[in-house]
Design a protein around this motif. Structure first.
Motif, short mmCIF file in Angstrom:
data_model
loop_
_atom_site.label_atom_id
_atom_site.label_comp_id
_atom_site.label_asym_id
_atom_site.label_seq_id
_atom_site.Cartn_x
_atom_site.Cartn_y
_atom_site.Cartn_z
N GLN A 190 0.75 -1.31 0.14
CA GLN A 190 -0.02 -0.13 0.08
C GLN A 190 0.75 1.26 0.01
O GLN A 190 0.60 2.09 -0.71
N SER A 191 2.12 1.21 0.72
CA SER A 191 2.77 2.45 0.72
C SER A 191 3.62 2.65 -0.32
O SER A 191 3.91 3.92 -0.56
N ALA A 192 3.88 1.61 -1.05
CA ALA A 192 4.58 1.77 -2.43
C ALA A 192 3.59 1.89 -3.54
O ALA A 192 4.15 2.06 -4.68
N ASN A 193 2.48 2.15 -3.45
CA ASN A 193 1.22 2.29 -4.38
C ASN A 193 1.27 1.27 -5.32
O ASN A 193 1.18 1.18 -6.68
N LEU A 194 1.58 -0.10 -5.03
CA LEU A 194 1.72 -1.33 -5.72
C LEU A 194 0.26 -1.94 -5.69
O LEU A 194 -0.25 -3.28 -6.40
N LEU A 195 -0.42 -1.54 -4.66
CA LEU A 195 -1.79 -2.18 -4.19
C LEU A 195 -2.76 -1.21 -4.03
O LEU A 195 -2.47 -0.13 -3.34
N GLN A 196 -3.65 -1.26 -4.90
CA GLN A 196 -4.91 -0.39 -4.73
C GLN A 196 -6.41 -0.98 -4.29
O GLN A 196 -6.62 -1.73 -5.14
N LEU A 197 -6.91 -0.70 -3.44
CA LEU A 197 -8.06 -1.45 -3.16
C LEU A 197 -9.05 0.03 -3.10
O LEU A 197 -9.01 0.77 -2.31
N ASN A 198 -9.91 -0.04 -3.96
CA ASN A 198 -10.93 1.00 -4.40
C ASN A 198 -12.41 0.49 -4.36
O ASN A 198 -12.64 -0.23 -5.51
N TRP A 199 -13.19 0.69 -3.44
CA TRP A 199 -14.69 0.29 -3.66
C TRP A 199 -15.40 1.18 -4.04
O TRP A 199 -16.65 0.96 -4.50
N ARG A 200 -14.91 2.50 -4.28
CA ARG A 200 -16.04 3.60 -4.89
C ARG A 200 -15.67 3.64 -6.25
O ARG A 200 -14.69 3.34 -6.95
N GLY A 228 7.24 12.56 -18.47
CA GLY A 228 8.58 12.32 -17.44
C GLY A 228 8.69 11.21 -16.77
O GLY A 228 8.50 10.24 -17.48
N GLY A 229 8.53 11.12 -15.38
CA GLY A 229 8.55 9.89 -14.70
C GLY A 229 7.15 9.51 -14.20
O GLY A 229 7.28 8.59 -13.28
N LEU A 230 6.15 10.03 -14.81
CA LEU A 230 4.77 9.58 -14.15
C LEU A 230 4.72 8.10 -14.26
O LEU A 230 4.88 7.52 -15.23
N LYS A 231 4.07 7.52 -13.22
CA LYS A 231 3.85 6.17 -13.31
C LYS A 231 2.29 6.06 -13.08
O LYS A 231 1.62 6.60 -12.56
N PRO A 232 1.74 4.65 -13.39
CA PRO A 232 0.18 4.27 -13.07
C PRO A 232 0.16 4.20 -11.68
O PRO A 232 1.24 4.04 -10.87
N GLN A 233 -0.78 4.56 -11.23
CA GLN A 233 -1.26 4.56 -9.82
C GLN A 233 -0.79 6.05 -9.28
O GLN A 233 -1.02 6.25 -7.88
N ALA A 234 -0.20 6.81 -9.59
CA ALA A 234 0.34 8.26 -9.34
C ALA A 234 -1.13 9.02 -8.94
O ALA A 234 -2.23 8.61 -9.51
N LEU A 290 11.62 18.45 -4.60
CA LEU A 290 12.68 18.60 -5.44
C LEU A 290 12.86 17.40 -6.27
O LEU A 290 12.93 17.62 -7.59
N LEU A 291 12.92 16.39 -5.95
CA LEU A 291 13.16 14.98 -6.66
C LEU A 291 12.00 13.75 -6.47
O LEU A 291 12.60 12.83 -6.32
N GLY A 292 11.05 14.40 -5.94
CA GLY A 292 10.03 13.23 -5.40
C GLY A 292 9.31 12.70 -6.54
O GLY A 292 9.54 13.20 -7.87
N ASP A 293 8.21 12.08 -6.28
CA ASP A 293 7.36 11.27 -7.22
C ASP A 293 6.63 12.41 -7.77
O ASP A 293 6.19 13.64 -7.48
N GLN A 294 6.25 11.98 -9.08
CA GLN A 294 5.37 12.99 -9.88
C GLN A 294 3.93 12.77 -9.75
O GLN A 294 3.45 11.39 -9.67
N TYR A 295 3.06 13.64 -9.83
CA TYR A 295 1.56 13.47 -9.85
C TYR A 295 0.94 14.43 -10.81
O TYR A 295 1.72 15.29 -11.34
N ILE A 296 -0.19 14.26 -10.91
CA ILE A 296 -0.89 15.03 -11.80
C ILE A 296 -1.71 16.08 -11.16
O ILE A 296 -2.59 15.55 -10.07
N GLY A 297 -1.55 17.45 -11.31
CA GLY A 297 -2.37 18.55 -10.78
C GLY A 297 -3.35 19.15 -11.66
O GLY A 297 -3.27 19.41 -12.62
#
Length: 157
Positions: free
Chosen positions: A27-37, A50-56, A105-112
């Motif tokens: 869960q903390s590594a974003n490798l598991l997603q439990l979404n009931w909604r 760039g370095g955007l990944k699935p589950q971001a 500065l060098l963290g994970d990428q996300y979409i805003g």
């Protein structure tokens, strides 16, 4: 050999603890997603992800409003096609814009998401065209060095 009931309970407790640790690690590594909604899916096209990944995360005002479902390449427009799974609780105007941002500065990428002003809202299957690609650190360094090299050669003349 004689086994007591305590041995069985201790073994069960150890197995439960190990399962909980594996769950937390995934869960903390974003490798598991439990979404009931349930939600709705939209698509966006970017020149560079760039370095955007699935589950971001997909965030608006710092709040997670969705996740990146998948990333693909469109060989007709030569752009990255990003599919977003948005939470149904959050609706955004159709003229909203998307940016790829970095945590720190060098963290994970996300979409805003920056909300627009149109009255109609994004719905299932819509495509967002107002996008801003990721800022790639290597490109910025290259531009800076190229600019400094031009300054140096111009000063010598």
């Amino acid at each position: 050999m004689q086994h007591s009931k305590n041995d069985i309970w201790v073994g069960l407790f150890v197995l439960l603890g190990a399962a909980a640790l594996v769950f937390l690690a995934l869960q903390s590594a974003n490798l598991l997603q439990l979404n009931w909604r349930s939600g709705y899916t939209i698509t966006a096209r970017f020149d560079n992800i760039g370095g955007l990944k699935p589950q971001a995360a997909v965030r608006s005002a710092g709040v997670v409003v969705g996740r990146v479902q998948s990333i693909g390449f469109d060989d007709t427009t030569y752009q990255a096609r990003v599919t977003l799974d948005m939470d149904k609780r959050y609706v955004f105007p159709k003229d909203s814009s998307l940016k790829i941002l970095t945590s720190g500065l060098l963290g994970d990428q996300y979409i805003g998401i920056e909300a627009g002003f149109e009255e109609a809202h994004l719905a299932e299957g819509d495509t967002v065209t107002a996008t801003q690609s990721a800022v790639v650190l290597e490109n910025l360094i290259g531009q800076f060095l190229y600019g400094k090299a031009e300054e140096g050669s111009g000063a010598k003349k």
